[in-house]
Design an enzyme around this catalytic site. Structure first.
Site, PDB file in Angstrom:
ATOM      1  N   ASP A 285      53.911  44.459  38.654  1.00 26.90           N
ATOM      2  CA  ASP A 285      54.507  45.590  37.946  1.00 26.90           C
ATOM      3  C   ASP A 285      53.444  46.664  37.688  1.00 26.90           C
ATOM      4  O   ASP A 285      52.628  46.936  38.556  1.00 26.90           O
ATOM      5  CB  ASP A 285      55.182  45.109  36.657  1.00 26.90           C
ATOM      6  CG  ASP A 285      56.377  44.191  36.950  1.00 26.90           C
ATOM      7  OD1 ASP A 285      56.903  44.256  38.080  1.00 26.90           O
ATOM      8  OD2 ASP A 285      56.773  43.416  36.057  1.00 26.90           O
TER       9      ASP A 285
ATOM     10  N   ASP B 277      23.843  35.611  30.279  1.00 29.49           N
ATOM     11  CA  ASP B 277      23.638  35.604  28.824  1.00 29.49           C
ATOM     12  C   ASP B 277      24.932  35.398  28.049  1.00 29.49           C
ATOM     13  O   ASP B 277      25.038  35.807  26.890  1.00 29.49           O
ATOM     14  CB  ASP B 277      22.952  36.896  28.366  1.00 29.49           C
ATOM     15  CG  ASP B 277      21.490  36.958  28.785  1.00 29.49           C
ATOM     16  OD1 ASP B 277      20.927  35.900  29.101  1.00 29.49           O
ATOM     17  OD2 ASP B 277      20.924  38.066  28.803  1.00 29.49           O
TER      18      ASP B 277
ATOM     19  N   HIS C 159      39.569  39.881  53.232  1.00 31.61           N
ATOM     20  CA  HIS C 159      39.301  38.592  52.598  1.00 31.61           C
ATOM     21  C   HIS C 159      39.649  38.595  51.111  1.00 31.61           C
ATOM     22  O   HIS C 159      39.512  37.576  50.447  1.00 31.61           O
ATOM     23  CB  HIS C 159      37.819  38.238  52.794  1.00 31.61           C
ATOM     24  CG  HIS C 159      37.440  36.857  52.375  1.00 31.61           C
ATOM     25  ND1 HIS C 159      36.755  36.580  51.218  1.00 31.61           N
ATOM     26  CD2 HIS C 159      37.644  35.652  52.962  1.00 31.61           C
ATOM     27  CE1 HIS C 159      36.538  35.276  51.112  1.00 31.61           C
ATOM     28  NE2 HIS C 159      37.079  34.684  52.148  1.00 31.61           N
TER      29      HIS C 159
ATOM     30  N   HIS D   8      35.544  26.027  45.685  1.00 28.90           N
ATOM     31  CA  HIS D   8      35.666  27.363  46.257  1.00 28.90           C
ATOM     32  C   HIS D   8      35.444  28.461  45.213  1.00 28.90           C
ATOM     33  O   HIS D   8      35.641  29.654  45.494  1.00 28.90           O
ATOM     34  CB  HIS D   8      37.072  27.490  46.872  1.00 28.90           C
ATOM     35  CG  HIS D   8      37.247  28.613  47.815  1.00 28.90           C
ATOM     36  ND1 HIS D   8      38.159  29.622  47.618  1.00 28.90           N
ATOM     37  CD2 HIS D   8      36.636  28.896  48.999  1.00 28.90           C
ATOM     38  CE1 HIS D   8      38.111  30.483  48.615  1.00 28.90           C
ATOM     39  NE2 HIS D   8      37.202  30.066  49.457  1.00 28.90           N
TER      40      HIS D   8
ATOM     41  N   LYS E 284      33.810  31.181  42.628  1.00 28.32           N
ATOM     42  CA  LYS E 284      32.702  32.138  42.632  1.00 28.32           C
ATOM     43  C   LYS E 284      32.540  32.664  41.212  1.00 28.32           C
ATOM     44  O   LYS E 284      33.387  33.419  40.724  1.00 28.32           O
ATOM     45  CB  LYS E 284      32.970  33.306  43.580  1.00 28.32           C
ATOM     46  CG  LYS E 284      32.995  32.925  45.060  1.00 28.32           C
ATOM     47  CD  LYS E 284      34.374  32.599  45.543  1.00 28.32           C
ATOM     48  CE  LYS E 284      34.357  32.412  47.065  1.00 28.32           C
ATOM     49  NZ  LYS E 284      35.637  31.881  47.559  1.00 28.32           N
TER      50      LYS E 284
ATOM     51  N   LYS F  30      41.448  38.539  47.432  1.00 29.25           N
ATOM     52  CA  LYS F  30      42.517  37.747  46.828  1.00 29.25           C
ATOM     53  C   LYS F  30      42.941  38.461  45.536  1.00 29.25           C
ATOM     54  O   LYS F  30      42.370  38.220  44.464  1.00 29.25           O
ATOM     55  CB  LYS F  30      42.064  36.326  46.520  1.00 29.25           C
ATOM     56  CG  LYS F  30      41.448  35.570  47.721  1.00 29.25           C
ATOM     57  CD  LYS F  30      39.952  35.674  47.698  1.00 29.25           C
ATOM     58  CE  LYS F  30      39.230  34.697  48.606  1.00 29.25           C
ATOM     59  NZ  LYS F  30      39.676  34.520  49.930  1.00 29.25           N
TER      60      LYS F  30
END
Length: 466
Positions: free
Chosen positions: A391, A218, A384, A211, A213, A386
């Site tokens: 703090d 470079d 969607h 899952h 991404k 995450k």
């Protein structure tokens, strides 16, 4: 043999197979709850559960586990041989994460919060266009739509210019990707492979998806977050549009950890390693830990990541997640945070993309509200992203959902950064999201019809595979 005798024999064989599968589940399922659920279903209802168990209950990827641990040990030793940098006091509360990840908070990071799909892919395409040596690209989903073809052309152009391009996509997440899309990239000089936990195709393995991404250009520019390659991530596909998601752009030594994560997966699939370019020193003020988690780890690293992050909060903990299916450890951590006086808020979608998960999330949201957690639903479109804000000085952007699939079944990655300026950017973004949201109250559950309440409770029975 009569038809009745044949059916009786078939039923007997199914029950025998179910009992054998139940024994396998008891010995191999990672959690007691999952083992009990599978064993009960396979023993009593093999007609219904045997086929799903073949797809969802098996975990044959021991070769990957072994290779993963060998690579992690090598990278850990390399890190220990390198220049040692003491973590600042603000990072000490995450010592457990550093030990668990065999990593460190890299100093000098330059961070840029990419608050939606348009901003994220514009930055990614700009970085790709400037690539001179190597591009690493990994997404859970590739679609052969407008954004997918734009990505294809961008990679082909750099490959034609002599840049080495490596692409990983998940074989199940990208199941709808046409073969000609992949072949066009290969013919254009792009090295592209589907990820699977077994080198030989195994049609009965749907769990343990990659899952992650990741984009690295470079060795000096990195991207990580929740977006995939598809028009829906630009908010171009109703009824879930506008799509709400977040990505992170970073420069500095932590980019090397993104390369390493990609390299481990690429080596498993191909037996080869991609180029590992040294990261360029950055002049930023952030300290960043790259958290790479997955079912090949000795510990349940994703669940523990959330638990440590929640326990670190002293004033504020704001979470955004599309799926809210916490396990006992994470839910306990949330309760304790409330008891410490922490401002705990969780942002959820108001529209479902997976109805079963949405129903289970709604029931868990009720339990969280009873514990004092403030729960919100994002109104404009599907949420969607995450993201975690801790703090006034720490924030995480990742691919990790707050559900059992991310905790124990998926390979995930995220960047936890300690920096007050970056935390302010995340705070401003989340405040904007909360302003477009409705707070969930106890009335949502109380006013639900009995069939809907029953559906919520039935959906929660499937927590181990959601």
């Amino acid at each position: 043999m009569t038809l009745a005798q044949l059916l009786a024999l078939l039923a007997f064989m199914l029950h025998v197979a179910g009992i054998l599968a139940a024994m396998h589940a008891v010995m191999n399922t990672r959690t007691p709850q999952g083992a009990f659920a599978w064993a009960l279903g396979l023993s009593l209802l093999p007609y219904v559960t045997l086929l799903p168990y073949l797809y969802l209950g098996r975990s044959h990827f021991q070769g990957y586990v072994t290779l993963h641990r060998v690579h992690r040990q090598r990278f850990s030793q390399a890190l220990q041989r390198g220049e040692h940098v003491d973590a600042p006091p603000s990072c000490i509360r995450y010592t457990a994460l550093m030990q668990m990840m065999h990593g460190t908070f890299h100093p000098g990071q330059q961070l840029k919060l990419l608050v939606d799909g348009e901003a994220a892919f514009e930055a990614i395409f700009q970085a790709i266009a400037r690539a001179e040596h190597c591009i690493l690209v990994q997404f859970f989903i590739f679609h052969a739509d407008g954004l997918g073809h734009r990505m294809q052309q961008a990679l082909l152009e750099r490959a034609a210019a002599g840049v080495r391009v490596f692409v990983l996509f998940d074989g199940i997440g990208s199941h709808a990707l046409p073969r000609h899309y992949v072949e066009t990239l290969r013919q254009g000089g792009v090295a592209i492979q589907p990820f699977a936990t077994q080198r030989r195709p195994h049609r009965f393995q749907l769990n343990f998806r990659n899952h992650r991404k990741i984009v690295v250009v470079d060795g000096c520019q990195g991207f990580v977050g929740g977006l995939n390659v598809g028009d829906e991530y630009l908010g171009l596909k109703p009824p879930l549009s506008p799509w709400r998601d977040t990505h992170l752009q970073l420069a500095g030594p932590a980019v090397d950890d993104l390369q390493r994560s990609f390299a481990v997966d690429w080596h498993w699939v191909t037996g080869e390693l991609p180029p590992m370019l040294p990261p360029r020193p950055a002049q930023g003020g952030a300290h960043t830990l790259i958290a790479v988690t997955g079912p090949a780890d000795l510990q349940e690293t994703c669940s523990l990541f959330f638990t440590v992050a929640i326990n670190a909060a002293r004033k504020r903990l704001w979470l955004s997640t599309p799926y809210f299916v916490p396990d006992q450890a994470v839910m306990t951590a949330l309760r304790l945070a409330v008891m410490r006086g922490v401002d705990v808020r969780v942002l959820l979608p108001s529209r479902p993309d997976h109805h079963t998960v949405f129903l289970a999330s709604s029931l868990h949201a009720r339990d969280a509200i009873e514990a004092g957690v403030r729960m919100y639903r994002y109104r404009p479109g599907f949420m969607h992203q995450k993201v975690i804000l801790i703090d006034d000085d720490a924030a995480c952007v990742s691919s990790m959902n707050l559900d059992n699939r991310s905790f124990r079944l998926n390979f995930e990655i995220g960047a936890l950064s300690v920096d007050q300026a970056f935390a302010r950017d995340v705070e401003q973004m989340l405040q904007e999201d909360f302003s477009k949201s409705t707070e969930i109250t106890r009335e949502e559950y109380r006013k639900a019809t009995y069939p809907r309440k029953l559906a919520m409770h039935v959906a929660r029975l499937f927590d181990p595979i959601l």
